[in-house]
Design an enzyme around this catalytic site. Structure first.
Site, PDB file in Angstrom:
ATOM      1  N   LYS A 124      -5.522   0.814   8.335  1.00  0.00           N
ATOM      2  CA  LYS A 124      -4.138   0.861   8.321  1.00  0.00           C
ATOM      3  C   LYS A 124      -3.582   2.206   7.430  1.00  0.00           C
ATOM      4  O   LYS A 124      -4.325   2.142   6.688  1.00  0.00           O
ATOM      5  CB  LYS A 124      -3.893  -1.092   8.150  1.00  0.00           C
ATOM      6  N   TYR A 145      14.498  19.160 -13.988  1.00  0.00           N
ATOM      7  CA  TYR A 145      15.232  18.399 -13.935  1.00  0.00           C
ATOM      8  C   TYR A 145      15.543  17.449 -15.376  1.00  0.00           C
ATOM      9  O   TYR A 145      14.771  17.269 -15.512  1.00  0.00           O
ATOM     10  CB  TYR A 145      16.448  17.544 -13.042  1.00  0.00           C
TER      11      TYR A 145
HETATM   12  C1  LIG Z   1      -5.264  -4.358   3.647  1.00  0.00           C
HETATM   13  C2  LIG Z   1      -5.831  -5.976   3.514  1.00  0.00           C
HETATM   14  C3  LIG Z   1      -7.758  -5.827   3.240  1.00  0.00           C
HETATM   15  C4  LIG Z   1      -7.925  -4.686   2.772  1.00  0.00           C
HETATM   16  O1  LIG Z   1      -7.845  -4.630   1.547  1.00  0.00           O
HETATM   17  P1  LIG Z   1      -8.791  -3.722   0.346  1.00  0.00           P
HETATM   18  O2  LIG Z   1      -9.099  -4.580  -0.761  1.00  0.00           O
HETATM   19  O3  LIG Z   1      -7.798  -2.371   0.816  1.00  0.00           O
HETATM   20  O4  LIG Z   1     -10.188  -3.694   0.711  1.00  0.00           O
HETATM   21  C5  LIG Z   1      -8.056  -6.153   3.545  1.00  0.00           C
HETATM   22  N1  LIG Z   1      -7.816  -8.023   4.561  1.00  0.00           N
HETATM   23  C6  LIG Z   1      -6.216  -7.792   4.318  1.00  0.00           C
HETATM   24  C7  LIG Z   1      -5.533  -8.606   5.209  1.00  0.00           C
HETATM   25  C8  LIG Z   1      -5.693  -6.582   4.086  1.00  0.00           C
HETATM   26  O5  LIG Z   1      -4.148  -6.890   4.410  1.00  0.00           O
END
Ligand SMILES: *Cc1c(COP(=O)(O)O)cnc(C)c1O
Length: 410
Positions: free
Chosen positions: A52, A282
């Site tokens: 993702k 800044y």
């Molecule tokens: C993002 C996500 C993962 C992966 O989690 P990690 O800690 O990066 O391994 C697994 N399951 C779900 C539902 C997620 O949203």
């Protein structure tokens, strides 16, 4: 998901390559190594590579291919739109999307053979999509065992499972999976993971009593994959670990046998001598203690570096310097000290983070400087930074034959 890097701009006359101005270098061999490492930890459970958010900023399509080549058997994303992009690239592996809105394109998911996570309200929409597509949907029922985000409540689980089985009996869908998500697996000493595991087992028992026979039961994320074999079930969903980062405070990537896959590099874009008391950036919150040399680093918060991360490390010519003064939209400054040659470092490579193997700065260092977690550091690197893929050559060939032989591809 198309980065400027893919156009490969280079200037043949000068030999310069504009892709080197600033880039997130993604080592696909590191991805493969990490997937193999996690697969060994998970075995006999299988691995779902979570890609993702453009593979946590690493580039979803190349990472997905490398992960599949190294032994991942599933892919996971949050949104159906992310899943469709992978299908459009010719990736035909089992693929789950779990976070939906009332505007999500369930019809396209069914048509493309994308598995759909279902927490409750989605069920009727999924069934409507299956009718429309004249093809059974593949769903994974999600139960909330304590995280308090999506997933059916335990109170509603019985009803959801019953309704799903009625639709399965009508041939409108298949319950392929049962899953849940852990809240505190990165803190292995906390008791809530045990409570969630017990609730998950209870939910599985309810589903089995209702006649569900899932292909895959899945609960573990990266930290649980590495620390809680009792959460592995049939499949683990690993994100962070495949990028080579540690989910645990006080345990490094190397200690876990993982290799960080992203290196963020640019070039020193100016270098100049300044007098004592020179204000920097800044707000003028930093002033040089004596005569010194300032190095200008041409990345900033528009590139995804958190603005609050003053003090974050930048390595130039083998030495690591903290960022001084405010991080701006496009640039930040390091104080190279009185001895640095003013012009000598112009064009030198500046590394913000990398594998850490050679003692260089890491995404973990930037997370500490920004008061956040390494997940956020790599994921927020913006599209303005070209991704440069190395060791791509071993990547699995596009599964064109598989795509032609089975599921519809958008
Ligand atoms: C993002 C996500 C993962 C992966 O989690 P990690 O800690 O990066 O391994 C697994 N399951 C779900 C539902 C997620 O949203």
């Amino acid at each position: 998901m198309t980065y400027p890097a893919s156009t490969g701009e280079s200037d043949a006359t000068s030999g310069q390559d504009y892709r080197y101005e600033r880039s997130a270098v993604i080592d696909l061999d590191a991805i493969r190594h990490n997937v193999r490492r996690l697969a060994a930890a998970a075995s006999p459970a299988k691995v779902m590579a979570v890609v993702k958010a453009d593979a946590y900023g690493h580039g979803a399509v190349p990472v997905a291919r490398a992960a599949l080549e190294a032994g991942a058997s599933w892919l996971g994303v949050a949104h159906i739109s992310e899943a469709l992009a992978l299908r459009a690239a010719g990736i035909d592996a089992p693929l789950l999307a779990w976070l939906h809105t009332t505007d999500s394109n369930f019809g396209a998911a069914v048509a493309s053979g994308v598995d759909i996570g279902c927490s409750g309200w989605e069920l009727d929409r999924i069934v409507a999509a299956a009718r429309e597509q004249e093809r059974p949907a593949r769903i994974h029922l999600k139960v909330d065992t304590g995280l308090g985000r999506n997933g059916s409540t335990m109170a509603n689980w019985d009803t959801l499972v019953g309704e799903a089985m009625e639709y399965q009996d009508q041939g409108l869908l298949r319950v392929v999976g049962i899953f849940s998500h852990l809240a505190v697996a990165d803190e292995p000493e906390r008791p809530e993971t045990d409570h969630q595991l017990a609730a998950f087992r209870e939910a599985l028992a309810v589903a089995e009593d209702a006649g569900v026979d899932p292909e895959v039961r899945h609960l573990a994320n990266t930290p649980a994959t590495l620390s809680r074999p009792d959460t592995h079930f049939d499949l683990v969903r690993v994100g962070l670990g495949i990028y080579g980062l540690s989910p645990f405070d006080g345990q490094s990537s190397a200690e876990l046998g993982l290799q960080p896959a992203m290196s963020l590099r640019t070039k020193v874009s100016q270098c100049k001598h300044v007098p004592e008391g020179q204000g920097v950036s800044y707000g003028l919150h930093y002033r040089t203690e004596g005569a010194s040399t300032l190095g200008l680093i041409p990345v900033g918060y528009a590139d995804g570096i958190p603005r609050v991360a003053t003090g974050g490390p930048v390595r130039v010519a083998g030495k690591t310097y903290p960022v001084v003064g405010r991080i701006a939209m496009d640039q930040m400054v390091i104080d190279l000290g009185p001895e640095a040659p003013a012009a000598g470092l112009l064009g030198a490579e500046a590394e913000l983070f990398g594998s850490g193997a050679d003692g260089g700065p890491t995404a973990d260092d930037w997370a500490r400087a920004a008061g956040t977690i390494n997940y956020e550091i790599v994921t927020r690197i913006s599209p303005r930074v070209p991704r440069r893929f190395v060791h791509e050559e071993n990547t699995i060939a596009r599964p064109v034959a598989a795509a032609a032989g089975g599921k519809a591809v958008l």
